[in-house]
Design a protein around this motif. Structure first.
Motif, PDB file in Angstrom:
ATOM      1  N   ILE A 140      27.678  38.051  41.663  1.00 35.76           N
ATOM      2  CA  ILE A 140      26.801  38.639  42.677  1.00 35.76           C
ATOM      3  C   ILE A 140      27.610  39.525  43.620  1.00 35.76           C
ATOM      4  O   ILE A 140      27.221  40.659  43.920  1.00 35.76           O
ATOM      5  N   GLY A 141      28.741  39.001  44.083  1.00 36.52           N
ATOM      6  CA  GLY A 141      29.561  39.759  45.026  1.00 36.52           C
ATOM      7  C   GLY A 141      30.077  41.057  44.439  1.00 36.52           C
ATOM      8  O   GLY A 141      30.015  42.117  45.083  1.00 36.52           O
ATOM      9  N   VAL A 142      30.595  41.015  43.219  1.00 35.77           N
ATOM     10  CA  VAL A 142      31.122  42.213  42.577  1.00 35.77           C
ATOM     11  C   VAL A 142      30.000  43.220  42.316  1.00 35.77           C
ATOM     12  O   VAL A 142      30.182  44.427  42.472  1.00 35.77           O
ATOM     13  N   SER A 143      28.826  42.709  41.930  1.00 30.78           N
ATOM     14  CA  SER A 143      27.695  43.598  41.676  1.00 30.78           C
ATOM     15  C   SER A 143      27.290  44.351  42.937  1.00 30.78           C
ATOM     16  O   SER A 143      27.052  45.565  42.906  1.00 30.78           O
ATOM     17  N   ALA A 166      29.881  46.957  43.921  1.00 26.44           N
ATOM     18  CA  ALA A 166      29.794  48.198  43.145  1.00 26.44           C
ATOM     19  C   ALA A 166      28.848  49.205  43.788  1.00 26.44           C
ATOM     20  O   ALA A 166      28.903  50.397  43.471  1.00 26.44           O
ATOM     21  N   LEU A 167      27.970  48.743  44.683  1.00 27.07           N
ATOM     22  CA  LEU A 167      27.045  49.659  45.351  1.00 27.07           C
ATOM     23  C   LEU A 167      27.788  50.671  46.209  1.00 27.07           C
ATOM     24  O   LEU A 167      27.264  51.761  46.481  1.00 27.07           O
ATOM     25  N   ALA A 168      29.003  50.319  46.652  1.00 27.82           N
ATOM     26  CA  ALA A 168      29.782  51.253  47.455  1.00 27.82           C
ATOM     27  C   ALA A 168      30.105  52.512  46.657  1.00 27.82           C
ATOM     28  O   ALA A 168      30.208  53.608  47.213  1.00 27.82           O
ATOM     29  N   ALA A 169      30.264  52.353  45.329  1.00 24.23           N
ATOM     30  CA  ALA A 169      30.562  53.497  44.470  1.00 24.23           C
ATOM     31  C   ALA A 169      29.301  54.107  43.864  1.00 24.23           C
ATOM     32  O   ALA A 169      29.310  55.270  43.445  1.00 24.23           O
ATOM     33  N   ASN A 170      28.208  53.336  43.815  1.00 27.22           N
ATOM     34  CA  ASN A 170      26.977  53.811  43.188  1.00 27.22           C
ATOM     35  C   ASN A 170      25.762  53.319  43.978  1.00 27.22           C
ATOM     36  O   ASN A 170      25.025  52.440  43.534  1.00 27.22           O
ATOM     37  N   LEU A 197      34.501  41.935  48.555  1.00 28.24           N
ATOM     38  CA  LEU A 197      35.653  42.523  49.231  1.00 28.24           C
ATOM     39  C   LEU A 197      36.619  43.152  48.229  1.00 28.24           C
ATOM     40  O   LEU A 197      37.146  44.249  48.451  1.00 28.24           O
ATOM     41  N   LEU A 198      36.836  42.457  47.127  1.00 27.45           N
ATOM     42  CA  LEU A 198      37.722  42.979  46.095  1.00 27.45           C
ATOM     43  C   LEU A 198      37.158  44.263  45.506  1.00 27.45           C
ATOM     44  O   LEU A 198      37.873  45.261  45.341  1.00 27.45           O
ATOM     45  N   ALA A 199      35.865  44.258  45.213  1.00 28.39           N
ATOM     46  CA  ALA A 199      35.240  45.426  44.595  1.00 28.39           C
ATOM     47  C   ALA A 199      35.244  46.634  45.526  1.00 28.39           C
ATOM     48  O   ALA A 199      35.437  47.768  45.084  1.00 28.39           O
ATOM     49  N   VAL A 200      35.021  46.400  46.820  1.00 26.21           N
ATOM     50  CA  VAL A 200      34.948  47.498  47.776  1.00 26.21           C
ATOM     51  C   VAL A 200      36.331  48.050  48.108  1.00 26.21           C
ATOM     52  O   VAL A 200      36.524  49.261  48.219  1.00 26.21           O
ATOM     53  N   SER A 201      37.319  47.157  48.255  1.00 26.15           N
ATOM     54  CA  SER A 201      38.633  47.575  48.733  1.00 26.15           C
ATOM     55  C   SER A 201      39.517  48.146  47.630  1.00 26.15           C
ATOM     56  O   SER A 201      40.372  48.991  47.894  1.00 26.15           O
ATOM     57  N   VAL A 202      39.356  47.690  46.420  1.00 24.55           N
ATOM     58  CA  VAL A 202      40.215  48.154  45.326  1.00 24.55           C
ATOM     59  C   VAL A 202      39.318  48.706  44.217  1.00 24.55           C
ATOM     60  O   VAL A 202      39.003  48.012  43.255  1.00 24.55           O
ATOM     61  N   GLN A 203      38.937  49.942  44.350  1.00 22.19           N
ATOM     62  CA  GLN A 203      37.995  50.549  43.415  1.00 22.19           C
ATOM     63  C   GLN A 203      38.543  50.620  41.992  1.00 22.19           C
ATOM     64  O   GLN A 203      37.788  50.560  41.026  1.00 22.19           O
ATOM     65  N   THR A 204      39.865  50.745  41.866  1.00 23.72           N
ATOM     66  CA  THR A 204      40.436  50.902  40.525  1.00 23.72           C
ATOM     67  C   THR A 204      40.285  49.641  39.676  1.00 23.72           C
ATOM     68  O   THR A 204      40.287  49.723  38.448  1.00 23.72           O
TER      69      THR A 204
END
Length: 264
Positions: free
Chosen positions: A133-136, A139-143, A204-211
């Motif tokens: 849920i958190g990673v999903s 991902a909204l930060a990029a899409n 936090l991981l998904a937003v801070s480290v996009q790679t």
């Protein structure tokens, strides 16, 4: 829907995982009012949630992982495959270690081994659900599109649906083994407490480290598929109405797929 897009991904991840935890507590609360829950209803919720989670593993996690990896000029085939397999293997290994540890309990605790194993197992499997849920939402930060937002919330709702019978599956057996109602409820809802923690960390991981986002999405997908295959589907298929449970799983998958295709 547009109002939700104005909220930060982190806040939405927290709200979504708090919701799924709340549904876990709602299921656990059955121990306060009833001796047992209707087995067919509980199995149907598990089966429907399994279908939603299975579809979400691809539409909300794996497919976006492939698209993001390609957009970042990463080897999408390698990132998606490695993340998916690592996520599944990680959960299988953690489950194996937990079961081995409980076998080594002292003799005085062996009578409680089943209860401890039950609580620990469901708690462990709630971690990748919260992470997914958190990673999903991260991902909204990029899409930040309505389709991606809907897919994230559908994933959270699907997980919450199967959390209801899981909460009951912890509290009711503990009550049958002689534990007081209040304490059985406490342990039942506690099994879902890890989801908000894992959800916030995943976001936090998904937003801070996009790679690493493509790998993280694929990792969460692999872990969720293991939960569906190893736990939810077998548990629901133990029902005396296995055919209905199969249809419920198909219906869950179909609903998630319909929403993704219609809104995507």
């Amino acid at each position: 829907m547009s109002e939700l897009l104005t909220l930060s991904p982190l806040l939405q991840a927290l709200l979504a995982t708090l919701f799924s935890w709340g549904v876990t507590a709602l299921g656990a609360a059955l121990v306060l009012f009833a001796k047992r829950a209707h087995p067919i209803l509980m199995d149907a919720l598990l089966a429907f949630g399994a279908g939603v989670m299975l579809a979400s593993s691809y539409f909300s996690l794996l497919a976006p992982a492939i698209d993001m990896a390609q957009a970042q000029r990463q080897p999408a085939w390698l990132i998606a495959t490695a993340g998916f397999l690592f996520g599944g293997c990680f959960l299988l290994m953690a489950d194996h270690i937990m079961q081995r540890c409980t076998r080594r309990f002292p003799a005085s605790l062996q009578g409680q081994r089943r209860s401890i194993l039950l609580v620990s197992s469901i708690t462990l499997h709630n971690i990748p659900e919260g992470l997914a849920i958190g990673v999903s939402f991260g991902a909204l930060a990029a899409n930040p599109t309505p389709a991606a937002l809907t897919a994230s919330w559908m994933l959270a709702i699907g997980i919450a649906l199967q959390n209801f019978p899981e909460g009951a599956a912890v509290s009711l057996p503990l009550r049958r083994e002689g534990m007081k109602r209040g304490r059985a409820f406490f342990y039942g809802q506690l099994s879902g407490f890890v989801e908000p923690i894992a959800g916030v960390l995943g976001c936090l991981l998904a937003v801070s480290v996009q790679t690493v986002l493509p790998f993280a999405l694929a990792f969460a997908a692999g872990a969720m598929v293991v939960v569906v295959i190893a736990e939810l589907v077998p548990e629901s298929q133990r029902s005396t109405q296995a055919g209905i449970m199969t249809f419920a799983t198909m219906a869950g998958f179909g609903v998630m797929m319909l929403l993704d295709v219609a809104l995507g």
